[in-house]
Write a protein that holds these residues in place. Structure first.
Motif, PDB file in Angstrom:
ATOM      1  N   ILE A 161      30.797  42.387  41.827  1.00 55.56           N
ATOM      2  CA  ILE A 161      31.094  41.705  43.031  1.00 55.56           C
ATOM      3  C   ILE A 161      31.828  42.784  44.168  1.00 55.56           C
ATOM      4  CG2 ILE A 161      32.220  39.896  44.081  1.00 55.56           C
ATOM      5  CD1 ILE A 161      31.471  38.314  41.649  1.00 55.56           C
ATOM      6  N   ASP A 162      31.802  42.940  45.363  1.00 51.45           N
ATOM      7  CA  ASP A 162      32.393  43.759  46.115  1.00 51.45           C
ATOM      8  C   ASP A 162      33.747  42.724  46.194  1.00 51.45           C
ATOM      9  OD1 ASP A 162      30.845  46.012  45.773  1.00 51.45           O
ATOM     10  OD2 ASP A 162      29.869  45.538  47.640  1.00 51.45           O
ATOM     11  N   CYS A 163      34.754  43.441  46.766  1.00 47.78           N
ATOM     12  CA  CYS A 163      35.986  42.428  46.919  1.00 47.78           C
ATOM     13  C   CYS A 163      36.932  43.447  48.046  1.00 47.78           C
ATOM     14  CB  CYS A 163      36.840  42.185  45.648  1.00 47.78           C
ATOM     15  SG  CYS A 163      38.325  41.214  46.046  1.00 47.78           S
ATOM     16  N   LYS A 164      37.197  42.498  48.979  1.00 47.14           N
ATOM     17  CA  LYS A 164      38.211  43.044  49.987  1.00 47.14           C
ATOM     18  C   LYS A 164      39.778  42.527  50.003  1.00 47.14           C
ATOM     19  CE  LYS A 164      34.373  44.919  52.782  1.00 47.14           C
ATOM     20  NZ  LYS A 164      33.699  44.942  54.251  1.00 47.14           N
ATOM     21  N   ALA A 165      39.684  41.514  49.085  1.00 46.08           N
ATOM     22  CA  ALA A 165      41.074  40.864  49.034  1.00 46.08           C
ATOM     23  C   ALA A 165      42.313  41.879  48.514  1.00 46.08           C
ATOM     24  CB  ALA A 165      40.923  39.672  48.256  1.00 46.08           C
ATOM     25  N   GLU A 166      42.804  42.475  49.362  1.00 43.44           N
ATOM     26  CA  GLU A 166      43.880  43.470  48.790  1.00 43.44           C
ATOM     27  C   GLU A 166      44.892  43.070  47.916  1.00 43.44           C
ATOM     28  OE1 GLU A 166      45.447  45.500  52.625  1.00 43.44           O
ATOM     29  OE2 GLU A 166      43.287  46.024  53.226  1.00 43.44           O
ATOM     30  N   LYS A 167      45.409  41.737  48.000  1.00 45.94           N
ATOM     31  CA  LYS A 167      46.253  41.377  47.228  1.00 45.94           C
ATOM     32  C   LYS A 167      45.628  40.425  45.948  1.00 45.94           C
ATOM     33  CE  LYS A 167      49.370  41.698  51.022  1.00 45.94           C
ATOM     34  NZ  LYS A 167      50.974  41.620  51.053  1.00 45.94           N
ATOM     35  N   CYS A 168      44.741  40.453  45.529  1.00 39.10           N
ATOM     36  CA  CYS A 168      44.082  39.914  44.445  1.00 39.10           C
ATOM     37  C   CYS A 168      44.239  40.649  43.178  1.00 39.10           C
ATOM     38  CB  CYS A 168      42.664  39.321  44.568  1.00 39.10           C
ATOM     39  SG  CYS A 168      41.840  38.445  43.203  1.00 39.10           S
ATOM     40  N   ALA A 169      44.677  39.981  42.168  1.00 37.53           N
ATOM     41  CA  ALA A 169      44.919  40.635  40.758  1.00 37.53           C
ATOM     42  C   ALA A 169      43.581  41.036  40.373  1.00 37.53           C
ATOM     43  CB  ALA A 169      45.710  39.835  39.864  1.00 37.53           C
ATOM     44  N   TYR A 170      42.637  40.574  40.692  1.00 40.29           N
ATOM     45  CA  TYR A 170      41.257  41.174  40.048  1.00 40.29           C
ATOM     46  C   TYR A 170      40.394  42.219  40.919  1.00 40.29           C
ATOM     47  CZ  TYR A 170      41.877  36.893  37.268  1.00 40.29           C
ATOM     48  OH  TYR A 170      42.198  35.752  36.745  1.00 40.29           O
TER      49      TYR A 170
ATOM     50  N   CYS B 256      37.969  47.900  44.879  1.00 40.89           N
ATOM     51  CA  CYS B 256      37.144  46.972  45.776  1.00 40.89           C
ATOM     52  C   CYS B 256      36.137  46.405  44.939  1.00 40.89           C
ATOM     53  CB  CYS B 256      36.517  47.827  47.084  1.00 40.89           C
ATOM     54  SG  CYS B 256      37.757  48.222  48.287  1.00 40.89           S
ATOM     55  N   LYS B 257      36.334  46.496  43.615  1.00 32.63           N
ATOM     56  CA  LYS B 257      35.347  45.486  42.911  1.00 32.63           C
ATOM     57  C   LYS B 257      36.048  44.395  42.164  1.00 32.63           C
ATOM     58  CE  LYS B 257      31.763  48.148  43.290  1.00 32.63           C
ATOM     59  NZ  LYS B 257      30.500  47.695  44.147  1.00 32.63           N
ATOM     60  N   CYS B 258      35.589  43.283  41.945  1.00 30.69           N
ATOM     61  CA  CYS B 258      36.006  42.013  41.295  1.00 30.69           C
ATOM     62  C   CYS B 258      36.188  42.565  39.713  1.00 30.69           C
ATOM     63  CB  CYS B 258      35.413  40.864  41.622  1.00 30.69           C
ATOM     64  SG  CYS B 258      35.933  39.250  40.895  1.00 30.69           S
ATOM     65  N   THR B 259      37.007  42.317  39.079  1.00 35.20           N
ATOM     66  CA  THR B 259      37.093  42.394  37.599  1.00 35.20           C
ATOM     67  C   THR B 259      37.096  40.978  36.670  1.00 35.20           C
ATOM     68  OG1 THR B 259      39.357  43.068  37.550  1.00 35.20           O
ATOM     69  CG2 THR B 259      37.816  44.684  37.957  1.00 35.20           C
ATOM     70  N   ALA B 260      37.097  39.999  37.580  1.00 35.81           N
ATOM     71  CA  ALA B 260      37.223  38.657  37.147  1.00 35.81           C
ATOM     72  C   ALA B 260      36.257  38.544  36.073  1.00 35.81           C
ATOM     73  CB  ALA B 260      37.618  37.574  38.045  1.00 35.81           C
ATOM     74  N   GLU B 261      36.612  37.814  34.934  1.00 34.25           N
ATOM     75  CA  GLU B 261      35.674  37.533  33.953  1.00 34.25           C
ATOM     76  C   GLU B 261      34.784  36.446  34.423  1.00 34.25           C
ATOM     77  OE1 GLU B 261      35.628  35.342  29.680  1.00 34.25           O
ATOM     78  OE2 GLU B 261      37.115  37.058  29.791  1.00 34.25           O
ATOM     79  N   CYS B 262      35.215  35.495  35.080  1.00 36.84           N
ATOM     80  CA  CYS B 262      34.269  34.213  35.918  1.00 36.84           C
ATOM     81  C   CYS B 262      34.858  34.051  37.082  1.00 36.84           C
ATOM     82  CB  CYS B 262      34.538  33.168  34.983  1.00 36.84           C
ATOM     83  SG  CYS B 262      33.640  31.763  35.385  1.00 36.84           S
ATOM     84  N   VAL B 263      33.637  34.031  38.165  1.00 38.12           N
ATOM     85  CA  VAL B 263      34.226  33.844  39.479  1.00 38.12           C
ATOM     86  C   VAL B 263      33.765  32.607  40.057  1.00 38.12           C
ATOM     87  CG1 VAL B 263      33.917  34.671  42.089  1.00 38.12           C
ATOM     88  CG2 VAL B 263      34.324  36.337  39.898  1.00 38.12           C
ATOM     89  N   CYS B 264      34.394  31.884  40.700  1.00 41.08           N
ATOM     90  CA  CYS B 264      33.990  30.814  41.366  1.00 41.08           C
ATOM     91  C   CYS B 264      34.138  30.443  42.802  1.00 41.08           C
ATOM     92  CB  CYS B 264      34.988  29.552  40.840  1.00 41.08           C
ATOM     93  SG  CYS B 264      34.791  28.959  38.966  1.00 41.08           S
TER      94      CYS B 264
ATOM     95  N   CYS C 125      37.626  30.898  44.986  1.00 40.92           N
ATOM     96  CA  CYS C 125      38.468  30.055  44.185  1.00 40.92           C
ATOM     97  C   CYS C 125      39.064  30.693  43.126  1.00 40.92           C
ATOM     98  CB  CYS C 125      38.088  28.904  43.615  1.00 40.92           C
ATOM     99  SG  CYS C 125      37.091  27.914  45.243  1.00 40.92           S
ATOM    100  N   THR C 126      38.648  32.066  42.629  1.00 41.68           N
ATOM    101  CA  THR C 126      39.148  32.724  41.472  1.00 41.68           C
ATOM    102  C   THR C 126      40.579  33.745  41.952  1.00 41.68           C
ATOM    103  OG1 THR C 126      36.988  32.689  40.540  1.00 41.68           O
ATOM    104  CG2 THR C 126      38.550  34.194  39.448  1.00 41.68           C
ATOM    105  N   PHE C 127      40.711  33.855  43.059  1.00 37.84           N
ATOM    106  CA  PHE C 127      41.803  34.654  43.819  1.00 37.84           C
ATOM    107  C   PHE C 127      42.989  34.286  43.192  1.00 37.84           C
ATOM    108  CE2 PHE C 127      45.309  35.218  46.488  1.00 37.84           C
ATOM    109  CZ  PHE C 127      45.145  36.481  46.797  1.00 37.84           C
ATOM    110  N   ARG C 128      43.680  35.438  42.679  1.00 39.69           N
ATOM    111  CA  ARG C 128      45.025  35.235  41.762  1.00 39.69           C
ATOM    112  C   ARG C 128      45.876  36.507  42.501  1.00 39.69           C
ATOM    113  NH1 ARG C 128      45.421  36.633  36.073  1.00 39.69           N
ATOM    114  NH2 ARG C 128      46.502  38.489  36.740  1.00 39.69           N
ATOM    115  N   ASN C 129      47.058  36.042  43.236  1.00 38.61           N
ATOM    116  CA  ASN C 129      47.942  37.075  44.038  1.00 38.61           C
ATOM    117  C   ASN C 129      48.517  37.569  42.780  1.00 38.61           C
ATOM    118  OD1 ASN C 129      49.299  37.975  46.187  1.00 38.61           O
ATOM    119  ND2 ASN C 129      50.544  36.406  46.392  1.00 38.61           N
TER     120      ASN C 129
END
Length: 61
Positions: free
Chosen positions: A18-27, A31-39, A56-60
Motif C-alpha cells: 500500500i502506497d501512503c502519502k499521509a506524512e504524519k501517520c506512524a505507519y 511512502c509505504k504503509c507498514t501497518a499489520e492490518c489496514v481498514c 481508519c488505521t491512521f495513527r498520528n
C-alpha cells in the motif's frame, strides 16, 4: 471465529503493498504503509470517488 473475509467476499492478501502519502501517520515509512492490518472506511457515503474513503488505521505519530 470466522474466516477473515473482505467486503467483496475475497480473503485479504498478505502480500498487498500500500502506497501512503499521509506524512504524519506512524505507519508510513518511505511512502509505504507498514501497518499489520489496514481498514478503509467511507467518510461521505460515496465510495465511488477517491475522496469518499479514508484510512481508519491512521495513527498520528
Amino acid at each position: 471465529m470466522g474466516e477473515n473475509v473482505s467486503a467483496c467476499g475475497r480473503t485479504p492478501s498478505v502480500e498487498t503493498s500500500i502506497d501512503c502519502k499521509a506524512e504524519k501517520c506512524a505507519y508510513n515509512e518511505n511512502c509505504k504503509c507498514t501497518a499489520e492490518c489496514v481498514c478503509v472506511g467511507c467518510c461521505c457515503g460515496d465510495v465511488t470517488t477517491k475522496s469518499g474513503t479514508e484510512c481508519c488505521t491512521f495513527r498520528n505519530n
